[in-house]
Motif scaffolding. Structure first.
Motif, PDB file in Angstrom:
ATOM      1  N   TYR A   1       0.903  -1.304  -0.067  1.00 25.19           N
ATOM      2  CA  TYR A   1      -0.140   0.147  -0.098  1.00 25.19           C
ATOM      3  C   TYR A   1       0.890   1.146   0.212  1.00 25.19           C
ATOM      4  O   TYR A   1       1.482   1.723   0.895  1.00 25.19           O
ATOM      5  CB  TYR A   1      -0.753  -0.053   1.358  1.00 25.19           C
TER       6      TYR A   1
ATOM      7  N   ASP B   1      -0.157   4.503  -0.633  1.00 22.06           N
ATOM      8  CA  ASP B   1      -0.665   5.723  -0.082  1.00 22.06           C
ATOM      9  C   ASP B   1      -0.389   6.909  -1.009  1.00 22.06           C
ATOM     10  O   ASP B   1      -0.238   8.075  -0.812  1.00 22.06           O
ATOM     11  CB  ASP B   1      -0.331   6.054   1.436  1.00 22.06           C
TER      12      ASP B   1
ATOM     13  N   ARG C   1      -3.846   3.251  -2.836  1.00 23.39           N
ATOM     14  CA  ARG C   1      -4.450   3.407  -1.294  1.00 23.39           C
ATOM     15  C   ARG C   1      -3.574   3.390  -0.182  1.00 23.39           C
ATOM     16  O   ARG C   1      -2.539   2.424  -0.474  1.00 23.39           O
ATOM     17  CB  ARG C   1      -5.568   2.737  -1.353  1.00 23.39           C
ATOM     18  N   ALA C   2      -4.090   3.738   1.069  1.00 17.61           N
ATOM     19  CA  ALA C   2      -3.364   3.467   2.269  1.00 17.61           C
ATOM     20  C   ALA C   2      -3.992   2.239   2.996  1.00 17.61           C
ATOM     21  O   ALA C   2      -5.258   1.857   2.458  1.00 17.61           O
ATOM     22  CB  ALA C   2      -3.401   4.631   3.241  1.00 17.61           C
TER      23      ALA C   2
END
Length: 136
Positions: A83, A85, A131-132
């Motif tokens: 991920y 982010d 995405r986170a």
């Protein structure tokens, strides 16, 4: 020591070609070699390559036993998801491809929408997600 969220995780997989795998994961993604050993050619002895980021609580272990090689059998759902982010830089994807990766579509539309999926030389899939994520 209790087993908890700070416990280190090792992801272990067979590899048909440790040199090709190292190029992908080290030169392509930017992981560091954590440990390497050569086991020789006798049954029960294997070559080992462990890669990770120095500050990570996980590492990837790749093994190859010349006397009894295990053929990797990844499916399209065997994923290692990172991920980020942030948007995934095109130059990172290009670097992964130059070092033996192959960009593929995921059967799961979520990963196609939110990330980029790249197969490593053994056919395992790395997803770089923009995405986170947090478990909390």
């Amino acid at each position: 020591m209790p087993v908890n969220g700070r416990s280190h995780i090792r992801i272990a997989r067979p590899s048909r070609d440790l040199a090709a795998a190292e190029r992908f994961w080290r030169e392509g993604l930017g992981l560091s070699v954590v440990w390497r050993s050569e086991g020789g050619s006798e049954p029960g002895h294997h070559d080992l390559l462990m890669l990770g980021w120095p500050d990570a609580d996980w590492h990837l272990e790749l093994v190859h036993e010349a006397a009894r090689p295990v053929e990797p059998r990844p499916t399209e759902e065997d994923l290692l998801v990172v991920y980020a982010d942030d948007p995934i830089p095109e130059d990172l994807i290009a670097r992964l491809e130059r070092h033996g990766g192959k960009r593929v579509q995921s059967p799961n539309p979520y990963w196609n929408e939110w990330g980029v999926t790249v197969e490593d030389p053994d056919g395992y899939r790395l997803v770089l997600c923009r995405r986170a994520w947090s478990n909390s």
